[in-house]
Design a protein around this motif. Structure first.
Motif, mmCIF file in Angstrom:
data_model
loop_
_atom_site.group_PDB
_atom_site.id
_atom_site.type_symbol
_atom_site.label_atom_id
_atom_site.label_comp_id
_atom_site.label_asym_id
_atom_site.label_seq_id
_atom_site.Cartn_x
_atom_site.Cartn_y
_atom_site.Cartn_z
ATOM 1 N N TYR A 134 -4.807 0.175 6.184
ATOM 2 C CA TYR A 134 -4.720 0.524 4.777
ATOM 3 C C TYR A 134 -3.483 -0.110 4.138
ATOM 4 N N LEU A 138 -2.934 -3.508 1.032
ATOM 5 C CA LEU A 138 -2.317 -3.432 -0.291
ATOM 6 C C LEU A 138 -1.446 -4.659 -0.544
ATOM 7 N N PHE A 143 2.072 -3.540 -5.688
ATOM 8 C CA PHE A 143 2.252 -2.110 -5.447
ATOM 9 C C PHE A 143 3.418 -1.849 -4.502
ATOM 10 N N THR A 147 3.102 0.908 -1.424
ATOM 11 C CA THR A 147 3.119 0.412 -0.043
ATOM 12 C C THR A 147 4.294 1.017 0.734
#
Length: 182
Positions: A134, A138, A143, A147
């Protein structure tokens, strides 16, 4: 319910007047598990204890959360619980309108928080199991804060988030000036 009791579904209505009565009874059973704490203690501690107790009851009965969220408190026991909360706050000097706003806001927050926890439990478990995938997916330049939070699991503990929010809500209630008419 009929199958669980080993009777035909219509037999239940021999004991209950309607489906609404059954649903109200389910809400009452869950809400009755929420303790308000001693009425002679500090109001802020009693409200915090009620919030924790209600959350625990809702998490024990995830199938009832939607009912609690959508059915009004109309049974004698749910009305008694509301009355105890109002009495506690009014004894602490809250006007009845502000006391009712406080009890409603706190209860609605707890129900919504529990519903969110229940709805995202499987998502959170999957994210924890595959957190590296996941985080890797990112874009860190787009982000950076998300993160960083995902890598460290910051802000992901439901219990910590709940405690923070309840403390903020109770402090806000204590600091709020009375409204006109209170």
């Amino acid at each position: 319910l009929g199958a669980e009791l080993g009777v035909e579904a219509m037999t239940i209505y021999h004991y209950l007047p309607s489906k609404d009565a059954l649903l109200d009874g389910m809400v009452e059973r869950v809400m009755a598990q929420a303790e308000t704490g001693p009425a002679d203690g500090p109001w802020d501690q009693a409200l915090t204890g009620y919030a924790r107790s209600l959350r625990a009851a809702l998490l024990r009965h995830p199938g009832a959360v939607l009912l609690v969220a959508t059915r009004p408190a109309v049974t004698p026991e749910t009305l008694r619980a509301a009355e105890r909360g109002l009495a506690l706050l009014c004894a602490a000097g809250f006007p009845v309108g502000r006391a009712l706003d406080t009890v409603n806001a706190l209860t609605l927050f707890v129900v919504a928080h529990a519903a969110s926890e229940i709805a995202t439990a499987t998502v959170n478990a999957a994210a924890t199991a595959g957190s590296q995938d996941y985080v890797a997916s990112l874009d860190e330049t787009e982000f950076p804060l998300l993160t960083a939070a995902a890598r460290t699991s910051a802000g992901t503990d439901d219990s910590a988030r709940f405690e923070f929010a309840i403390a903020a809500l109770v402090r806000g209630v204590a600091a709020a000036p009375p409204e006109d008419g209170d």
